[in-house]
Write a protein that holds these residues in place. Structure first.
Motif, PDB file in Angstrom:
ATOM      1  N   VAL A   1       0.569  32.597  27.517  1.00  0.00           N
ATOM      2  CA  VAL A   1       0.167  32.722  28.921  1.00  0.00           C
ATOM      3  C   VAL A   1       0.834  33.945  29.556  1.00  0.00           C
ATOM      4  N   ALA A   2       2.119  34.136  29.265  1.00  0.00           N
ATOM      5  CA  ALA A   2       2.846  35.281  29.832  1.00  0.00           C
ATOM      6  C   ALA A   2       2.263  36.598  29.347  1.00  0.00           C
ATOM      7  N   ALA A   3       1.891  36.647  28.065  1.00  0.00           N
ATOM      8  CA  ALA A   3       1.343  37.883  27.506  1.00  0.00           C
ATOM      9  C   ALA A   3       0.033  38.261  28.187  1.00  0.00           C
ATOM     10  N   LEU A   4      -0.763  37.267  28.562  1.00  0.00           N
ATOM     11  CA  LEU A   4      -2.019  37.552  29.253  1.00  0.00           C
ATOM     12  C   LEU A   4      -1.763  38.249  30.580  1.00  0.00           C
ATOM     13  N   GLY A   5      -0.609  37.966  31.198  1.00  0.00           N
ATOM     14  CA  GLY A   5      -0.239  38.621  32.449  1.00  0.00           C
ATOM     15  C   GLY A   5       0.681  39.799  32.238  1.00  0.00           C
TER      16      GLY A   5
ATOM     17  N   ALA B   1      -0.130  25.603  34.250  1.00  0.00           N
ATOM     18  CA  ALA B   1      -0.856  26.027  35.448  1.00  0.00           C
ATOM     19  C   ALA B   1       0.111  26.508  36.525  1.00  0.00           C
ATOM     20  N   GLN B   2       1.232  25.796  36.697  1.00  0.00           N
ATOM     21  CA  GLN B   2       2.225  26.204  37.690  1.00  0.00           C
ATOM     22  C   GLN B   2       2.828  27.560  37.340  1.00  0.00           C
ATOM     23  N   MET B   3       3.072  27.793  36.053  1.00  0.00           N
ATOM     24  CA  MET B   3       3.655  29.073  35.644  1.00  0.00           C
ATOM     25  C   MET B   3       2.684  30.225  35.870  1.00  0.00           C
ATOM     26  N   GLY B   4       1.383  29.942  35.803  1.00  0.00           N
ATOM     27  CA  GLY B   4       0.414  30.983  36.128  1.00  0.00           C
ATOM     28  C   GLY B   4       0.565  31.467  37.554  1.00  0.00           C
TER      29      GLY B   4
END
Length: 618
Positions: free
Chosen positions: A102-106, A67-70
């Protein structure tokens, strides 16, 4: 030595799994930093992550990190801020894979590395067959033959796996069980190109890491003199500005709450320590050589620090099942509280079967202003016995007990608890590996520990541990810029004393170390320290805290910090997860001690006469 010469700003955004979720964003957006770190693990956390992995085999890591990395991953990549955490828990490879998703989604493409090698569960039979008994550090009992079935077994790795990942170009480094200070040691060793045996520099980074590892405990949280902080609410998280020689400055972002003072930093230095020779996987940091200087508002200079060769052994955190527990809390109010407590105790023994029916039967009374609380905690391998059986027995007393009886807490379902088993394994037996984003596996170099001093081992206390003076510092170990432990003069004040709370003059911080508890106390000037050092010995500590009277107590002096540190061996039983205490981590032990009355010299107490009502000594 080559490498970076400008200070390296290392920020912390987590002191434990469950800390302030917004801290990562606050640290990235609040001002310039070079590295963002987060500490998510404790002995208890490893057990909690094991339970999580039973529910989801692909889990076993700190979900809050994702969550923090988001919030901050994109900004960190843009600004070149490295991210180094131990959120991997029992599954650093799994967390690394999930972060890539998660990174790929962004539409981000960070280089994510992780460090392996700390998990020894599959290797336990092999290591035991090789003669390593994993004896309990407090009892000396070997793991084999103890009847214990380990659920987790993780060695505390150092920072060199992190340094290797950063040297290979990683943007994010995810670790499992590394030492808390490794999150600072690794980035510093990378940035300043330190060698494996740069003991003094490594010791400085270990010291800085220890200061910032618990987040806001370095910036005014859990601080004895919190009333002196103008804005104590929502304190900013700490930053360590590391220098090439290992010295540092502790600070925080401008405009944030809390404070960074010699006092707040001293308090955190004393947290959860034992001997002044502070053992770490990468070096031994001599905390009795640390000097703190207030450099300016919210800036405290630390070090340099004397370092010694790393220990030959690594500490291992083993967790195993302890059984099940349950508790019930009764409120006592009105008149005849002592008689009501006696009545309740007799009633509960009759209803539940008493201590003989359970593995643990612990009844404690807590005195309050208008009401007392009586809490009965039971533990047993039989889940039903401490679950529905215990609840039914307690509930059956509701109309037959003392007048005004009501339950503040009771539950029909027992909860499972784990037990922490600390042990050692030779460092040479643990092969750490850095795994890069493309799957490349890089063995982590290990320092030569053949020069480790004989006393740099995790020693068990004797049955009658007693007062211990500062450890000697080998002359050859001291760099020219380091400050040796001071030899303060004895307190010369004489004359009248007044009865005041000990905390009138001194601060304290306490915490857990497995089944042991530490409480460090510090003074704010030389005269008060001289009095504290002479006044508060082991005998007086035992008199002030009666629960320590029959337990081994070790005492250490840290003159440079104007501090004394006590370790009460066995106070927390089998450790945090298994403790029946209302304060299983000994967080309040130091404040309780500060509240005890002491015979304080009138000359030291004068500034406080208008604050406390003093009673002259007869």
């Amino acid at each position: 030595m080559t490498g970076r010469q400008a200070p390296l700003r290392i920020a912390n955004c987590s002191g434990y799994y469950g800390d302030r979720l917004s801290a990562a964003r606050e640290m990235v957006e609040g001002g310039p930093i070079d590295v963002l770190t987060g500490d998510y693990l404790a002995e208890l956390t490893m057990m909690l992550l094991w339970k999580a992995r039973q529910r989801d085999p692909e889990g076993g890591y700190a979900l809050s990190f994702l969550a923090q990395m988001g919030d901050v991953l994109g900004t960190c990549l843009q600004r070149g801020i490295k991210i180094v955490v131990n959120a991997g828990g029992l599954n650093p490879a799994g967390l690394a894979a999930k972060l890539r998703e998660v990174a790929a989604l962004g539409r981000l493409n960070p280089s994510i590395a992780h460090v392996e090698g700390d998990d020894l569960m599959d290797r336990l039979p092999e290591l035991q067959a090789a003669g390593h008994d994993f004896a309990h550090l407090s009892t000396g009992r070997p793991l084999a033959g103890s009847g214990v079935e380990p659920l987790t077994a993780n060695a505390y790795l150092g920072g060199w796996g992190i340094a290797r990942a950063l040297r290979a170009g990683a943007d994010v480094v995810i670790c499992g069980r590394v030492t808390d200070a490794a999150l600072v040691v690794g980035p510093a060793a990378w940035a300043f190109d330190w060698a494996l045996d740069d003991w003094d520099r490594l010791a400085g980074a270990i010291t800085a890491g220890h200061i910032i590892e618990c987040g806001t405990q370095a910036t005014g949280g859990n601080y004895s003199f919190f009333t002196e902080i103008p804005d104590p609410v929502h304190p900013g998280f700490p930053i360590a500005e590391l220098h090439a020689d290992g010295s540092s400055v502790i600070t925080k972002h401008p405009g944030t709450g809390g404070a960074v003072t010699v006092g707040t930093v001293t308090a955190q230095l004393l947290y959860e320590i034992g001997r002044p020779a502070y053992l770490n996987a990468d070096a031994v940091a001599r905390f009795d050589t640390v000097r703190l200087t207030q450099q300016g508002p919210d800036r405290v200079a630390v070090g340099p620090v004397i370092g010694e060769p790393a220990p030959a052994d690594l500490k291992v955190c083993v967790n195993h099942r302890g059984g099940y527990r349950n508790s019930a809390t009764f409120v006592l109010t009105g008149l005849d509280l002592d008689a009501k407590a006696d009545f309740a105790e007799a009633t509960l023994r009759d209803a539940t079967g008493g201590p003989g029916r359970f593995a643990v039967y612990d009844l404690r009374r807590e005195h309050g202003g208008t009401a007392d609380r009586l809490t009965l905690t039971v533990q047993d391998p039989d889940q039903d016995k401490v679950g529905r059986g215990f609840f039914s027995a307690v509930a059956g007393t509701a109309l037959a007990g003392y007048p005004g009886l009501y339950l503040e807490h009771a539950a029909a379902k027992a909860t499972e608890y784990g037990v922490y088993w600390p042990a050692l394994v030779p460092a040479a037996e643990v092969g750490a590996v850095t795994v890069l984003d493309d799957g490349t596996r890089l063995p982590v170099p290990r320092a030569d520990t053949s020069e480790a001093a004989s006393d740099t081992r995790y020693a068990r206390p004797g049955p009658q541990a007693d007062a211990i003076r500062p450890d000697p510092v080998p002359p050859a170990a001291a760099p020219a810029t380091a400050v040796r432990p001071l030899r303060p003069e004895p307190y010369e004040g004489r004359g009248r004393t007044v009865r005041l709370p000990l905390g009138t003059l001194v601060g304290a911080r306490s915490g857990d170390k497995g089944g042991d508890a530490n409480v460090g106390l510090w003074a704010r000037d030389d005269q008060t320290y001289a009095w504290l050092r002479d006044y508060l010995d082991v005998a007086r500590l035992r008199a002030l805290l009666p629960e320590t009277a029959k337990l081994p107590v070790s005492r250490y002096e840290l003159p440079n910090l104007r501090a004394v540190n006590f370790v009460v061996h066995g106070l927390l039983g089998a450790g945090v997860a298994a403790s029946t205490s209302a304060d299983p981590q000994a967080k309040a032990l130091g404040e309780r001690l500060r509240g005890c009355l002491a015979d304080i010299p009138e000359s030291l107490a004068d500034p406080w006469q208008s604050v406390y009502t003093a009673m002259p000594e007869a």
